[in-house]
Motif scaffolding. Structure first.
Motif, PDB file in Angstrom:
ATOM      1  N   UNK A   9     -46.132  23.210  -4.587  1.00  0.00           N
ATOM      2  CA  UNK A   9     -46.827  24.605  -4.300  1.00  0.00           C
ATOM      3  C   UNK A   9     -47.113  24.375  -2.712  1.00  0.00           C
ATOM      4  N   UNK A  10     -47.179  25.739  -2.297  1.00  0.00           N
ATOM      5  CA  UNK A  10     -47.531  25.962  -0.759  1.00  0.00           C
ATOM      6  C   UNK A  10     -48.389  27.194  -0.877  1.00  0.00           C
ATOM      7  N   UNK A  11     -49.577  27.214  -0.059  1.00  0.00           N
ATOM      8  CA  UNK A  11     -50.463  28.076   0.039  1.00  0.00           C
ATOM      9  C   UNK A  11     -50.248  28.694   1.400  1.00  0.00           C
ATOM     10  N   UNK A  12     -49.784  29.810   1.838  1.00  0.00           N
ATOM     11  CA  UNK A  12     -49.561  30.369   3.066  1.00  0.00           C
ATOM     12  C   UNK A  12     -50.572  31.505   3.466  1.00  0.00           C
ATOM     13  N   UNK A  18     -43.921  33.969   5.648  1.00  0.00           N
ATOM     14  CA  UNK A  18     -43.677  32.892   4.794  1.00  0.00           C
ATOM     15  C   UNK A  18     -42.573  32.915   4.108  1.00  0.00           C
ATOM     16  N   UNK A  19     -42.660  34.273   3.304  1.00  0.00           N
ATOM     17  CA  UNK A  19     -41.534  34.696   2.520  1.00  0.00           C
ATOM     18  C   UNK A  19     -40.135  34.539   3.243  1.00  0.00           C
ATOM     19  N   UNK A  20     -40.105  35.352   4.288  1.00  0.00           N
ATOM     20  CA  UNK A  20     -39.056  35.483   5.262  1.00  0.00           C
ATOM     21  C   UNK A  20     -38.419  34.091   5.511  1.00  0.00           C
ATOM     22  N   UNK A  21     -39.489  33.148   6.155  1.00  0.00           N
ATOM     23  CA  UNK A  21     -39.089  31.745   6.602  1.00  0.00           C
ATOM     24  C   UNK A  21     -38.473  31.022   5.595  1.00  0.00           C
ATOM     25  N   UNK A  22     -39.203  31.124   4.254  1.00  0.00           N
ATOM     26  CA  UNK A  22     -38.378  30.105   3.057  1.00  0.00           C
ATOM     27  C   UNK A  22     -36.972  30.808   2.286  1.00  0.00           C
ATOM     28  N   UNK A  23     -37.222  32.109   2.435  1.00  0.00           N
ATOM     29  CA  UNK A  23     -35.736  32.501   1.962  1.00  0.00           C
ATOM     30  C   UNK A  23     -34.766  32.887   2.841  1.00  0.00           C
ATOM     31  N   UNK A  24     -34.982  33.652   4.065  1.00  0.00           N
ATOM     32  CA  UNK A  24     -34.159  34.164   4.984  1.00  0.00           C
ATOM     33  C   UNK A  24     -33.626  32.848   5.919  1.00  0.00           C
ATOM     34  N   UNK A  25     -34.537  32.071   6.348  1.00  0.00           N
ATOM     35  CA  UNK A  25     -34.158  31.123   7.185  1.00  0.00           C
ATOM     36  C   UNK A  25     -33.654  29.931   6.569  1.00  0.00           C
ATOM     37  N   UNK A  41     -53.497  37.806  -5.045  1.00  0.00           N
ATOM     38  CA  UNK A  41     -52.550  36.533  -4.733  1.00  0.00           C
ATOM     39  C   UNK A  41     -51.180  36.994  -5.018  1.00  0.00           C
ATOM     40  N   UNK A  42     -50.252  36.503  -4.217  1.00  0.00           N
ATOM     41  CA  UNK A  42     -48.679  36.407  -4.490  1.00  0.00           C
ATOM     42  C   UNK A  42     -48.406  35.159  -4.971  1.00  0.00           C
ATOM     43  N   UNK A  43     -47.520  35.066  -5.966  1.00  0.00           N
ATOM     44  CA  UNK A  43     -46.923  34.009  -6.332  1.00  0.00           C
ATOM     45  C   UNK A  43     -45.266  34.046  -6.289  1.00  0.00           C
ATOM     46  N   UNK A  44     -44.705  33.346  -5.494  1.00  0.00           N
ATOM     47  CA  UNK A  44     -43.266  33.434  -5.193  1.00  0.00           C
ATOM     48  C   UNK A  44     -42.604  32.125  -5.658  1.00  0.00           C
ATOM     49  N   UNK A  45     -41.793  32.369  -6.786  1.00  0.00           N
ATOM     50  CA  UNK A  45     -41.124  30.933  -7.177  1.00  0.00           C
ATOM     51  C   UNK A  45     -39.570  30.980  -6.664  1.00  0.00           C
ATOM     52  N   UNK A  46     -39.443  29.650  -5.982  1.00  0.00           N
ATOM     53  CA  UNK A  46     -38.144  29.714  -5.087  1.00  0.00           C
ATOM     54  C   UNK A  46     -37.384  28.353  -5.718  1.00  0.00           C
ATOM     55  N   UNK A  47     -36.090  28.561  -5.446  1.00  0.00           N
ATOM     56  CA  UNK A  47     -35.263  27.504  -6.144  1.00  0.00           C
ATOM     57  C   UNK A  47     -34.375  27.071  -5.094  1.00  0.00           C
ATOM     58  N   UNK A  48     -34.235  25.681  -4.996  1.00  0.00           N
ATOM     59  CA  UNK A  48     -33.142  24.919  -4.276  1.00  0.00           C
ATOM     60  C   UNK A  48     -31.649  24.675  -5.109  1.00  0.00           C
ATOM     61  N   UNK A 115     -41.949  22.733  11.304  1.00  0.00           N
ATOM     62  CA  UNK A 115     -43.188  23.085  10.360  1.00  0.00           C
ATOM     63  C   UNK A 115     -42.937  24.415  10.271  1.00  0.00           C
ATOM     64  N   UNK A 116     -43.672  24.923   9.059  1.00  0.00           N
ATOM     65  CA  UNK A 116     -43.372  26.096   8.393  1.00  0.00           C
ATOM     66  C   UNK A 116     -44.416  26.925   9.259  1.00  0.00           C
ATOM     67  N   UNK A 117     -44.414  28.146   8.967  1.00  0.00           N
ATOM     68  CA  UNK A 117     -45.275  29.304   9.718  1.00  0.00           C
ATOM     69  C   UNK A 117     -46.720  28.739   9.827  1.00  0.00           C
ATOM     70  N   UNK A 118     -47.148  28.307   8.792  1.00  0.00           N
ATOM     71  CA  UNK A 118     -48.601  27.534   8.845  1.00  0.00           C
ATOM     72  C   UNK A 118     -48.838  26.483   9.372  1.00  0.00           C
ATOM     73  N   UNK A 119     -47.753  25.755   9.904  1.00  0.00           N
ATOM     74  CA  UNK A 119     -47.768  24.354  10.428  1.00  0.00           C
ATOM     75  C   UNK A 119     -47.874  23.496   9.454  1.00  0.00           C
ATOM     76  N   UNK A 120     -47.124  23.532   8.103  1.00  0.00           N
ATOM     77  CA  UNK A 120     -47.189  22.757   7.126  1.00  0.00           C
ATOM     78  C   UNK A 120     -45.891  21.846   7.716  1.00  0.00           C
TER      79      UNK A 120
END
Length: 128
Positions: A9-12, A18-25, A41-48, A115-120
């Motif tokens: 779980x990641x908080x952005x 962040x949605x663009x980063x994790x999905x489009x990139x 709050x949004x909750x976006x579930x993403x799959x690998x 790093x992700x957009x928040x420096x994670x």
């Protein structure tokens, strides 16, 4: 007892960025996207591809993550890749800073961090 890691779980701070980063990139697939009005709050579930998941949350006014020097707790999230070089070049094409590629002294496998957009801190680790 424990079989695998189901999700991380990641908080952005900026949900759309962040949605663009994790999905489009990074290419994660959206499973579900929900806005939770009570939490604003949004909750976006993403799959690998292997079925593991990332939950992306947005919370208003979440405190920044202490990273440098590294704080106690989760250090980074690592993704398995076929080629660290190809992924590094791909990320750089989006102007994402990628550290120099290193070799794990114990396994001989290549890896690097970005790093992700928040420096994670995120890692790509080459699987043979």
């Amino acid at each position: 007892m424990l079989k695998s890691i189901h999700h991380a779980a990641i908080i952005c701070s900026d949900y759309e960025k962040s949605k663009y980063f994790y999905t489009d990139i990074l290419g994660l697939t959206i499973i579900a996207e929900n806005y939770r009005a009570k939490r604003d709050s949004y909750k976006l579930d993403l799959a690998l591809p292997d079925g593991s998941q990332v939950e992306l949350f947005s919370f208003p006014s979440a405190p920044e993550r202490p990273s440098y020097p590294e704080a106690l707790g989760l250090r980074h999230l690592a993704f398995s890749v076929d080629s660290v070089e190809l992924v590094s070049d791909y990320l750089r094409s989006y102007n994402i800073d990628v550290e120099p590629i290193r070799v794990d002294e114990h396994t001989g496998q290549k890896f690097t961090f970005f790093s992700d957009p928040d420096g994670l801190p995120l890692e790509v680790y080459e699987q043979a």
